[in-house]
Enzyme design. Structure first.
Site: not given
Ligand code: PPS
Length: 288
Positions: A45, A100, A130
């Site tokens: 996340k 991870h 998140s």
């Molecule tokens: S995972 O399950 O570990 O693969 O998740 P991960 O991709 O690390 O994290 C997901 C969060 O990243 C946000 N996200 C983004 N934020 C801003 N801009 C872009 N382009 C973007 N892409 C992914 C996603 O919305 C999750 O955060 P939250 O706070 O839940 O919205």
């Protein structure tokens, strides 16, 4: 409702969901990094998917073909997942990979190769929020309960991939010299074109002036939320239920401010501070 023990197996101290892992880690342990591999490293996340998409577009100089036709989890597979082994065999070089896992768990070939690492960090309070929503929608994870209950599990590492502090401590002390680049989710939120430029410079991959704004536009939250190859909507509802909470949920920095009351903030901050006591690195944000 299934219990923690039923849902998770343990590998070198980390709880991992049985729904996405087998007990067999031989492939991972013997994984052979190549000199031109690029490894995206994150605690869950923290912006994993975001970095996967940026990396694909940087390496392809803004060409959208792969970005729009292959799901990100196959384009930039997790090296610890045995189910990804056959995809990794098929990847063209330079390979984009992800993990991870902690630094001390990496296969020895990471150290003998010249592979590069991009470590993405995010404010742990936003990770907590998140992850709380992700645990509601990802059916392979334990039901999070209330936010108080989930925070307790998060701080104790009774969540997938264990404690955030262990992850950060291990990678912040990684002995990889200039083969590792640290970047924050917040930096990417603040100035995505500048972050794309930093990433391409680190990879020594020259981009044209036109490619940088194009990549930033395609990797904006809105664009990725609409891209089926980025937003995990092609997975069955039994795996991820986007009606409960979309994977691409909010995409902002500071969402914790409307989720955590002052008591929760104090408890969280002091627990994280205690875990990081005596470390000789500083965090890129204030924990308060
Ligand atoms: S995972 O399950 O570990 O693969 O998740 P991960 O991709 O690390 O994290 C997901 C969060 O990243 C946000 N996200 C983004 N934020 C801003 N801009 C872009 N382009 C973007 N892409 C992914 C996603 O919305 C999750 O955060 P939250 O706070 O839940 O919205």
């Amino acid at each position: 409702m299934s219990s923690f023990e039923e849902l998770y197996l343990h590998y070198r101290g980390l709880p991992l969901p049985r729904g996405t892992f087998s007990e067999d880690f031989k492939y991972f342990e013997e994984f052979n990094f190549k000199d031109d591999d690029i490894l995206v490293v994150t605690y869950p996340k923290s912006g994993t998917t975001w970095m996967k998409e940026i990396l694909t577009l940087v390496l392809n100089s803004g060409d959208l073909t792969l970005f729009q036709t292959i799901p990100c989890w196959l384009r930039v597979p997790h090296i610890e997942m045995k189910a990804m082994a056959k995809h990794m065999e098929q990847l063209a070089s330079p390979r984009s990979l992800s993990t991870h896992f902690l630094y001390n768990m990496m296969p020895s070939s990471l150290h003998t190769s010249k592979a590069k690492v991009i470590y993405v960090m995010r404010n742990p309070k936003d990770i907590l929020v998140s992850s709380y929503y992700f645990h509601q929608m990802a059916n392979f994870l334990e039901d999070p309960g209330t936010l108080d209950e989930f925070m307790d599990k998060f701080l104790k590492g009774r969540v997938f991939y264990g404690k955030w502090t262990d992850h950060v401590k291990s990678w912040k002390c990684a002995e990889l010299g200039d083969r590792i680049m640290f970047i924050t989710y917040e930096e990417m939120i603040q100035d995505l074109p500048a972050s794309v430029t930093r990433i391409s410079n680190f990879l020594c991959h020259n981009l044209s002036e036109d490619a940088i704004p194009k990549i930033a536009e395609y990797c904006s939250f809105k664009s990725m939320k609409d891209n089926k190859m980025s937003n995990y909507s092609t997975l069955p509802k039994e795996t991820m239920d986007h009606d409960k909470s979309p994977f691409m949920r909010k995409g902002i920095a500071g969402d914790w401010k409307i989720h955590l009351n002052s008591e929760q903030q104090t408890l969280f901050t002091s627990a994280i501070r205690k875990e990081l006591e005596g470390q000789n690195f500083s965090l890129p944000w204030s924990l308060d």
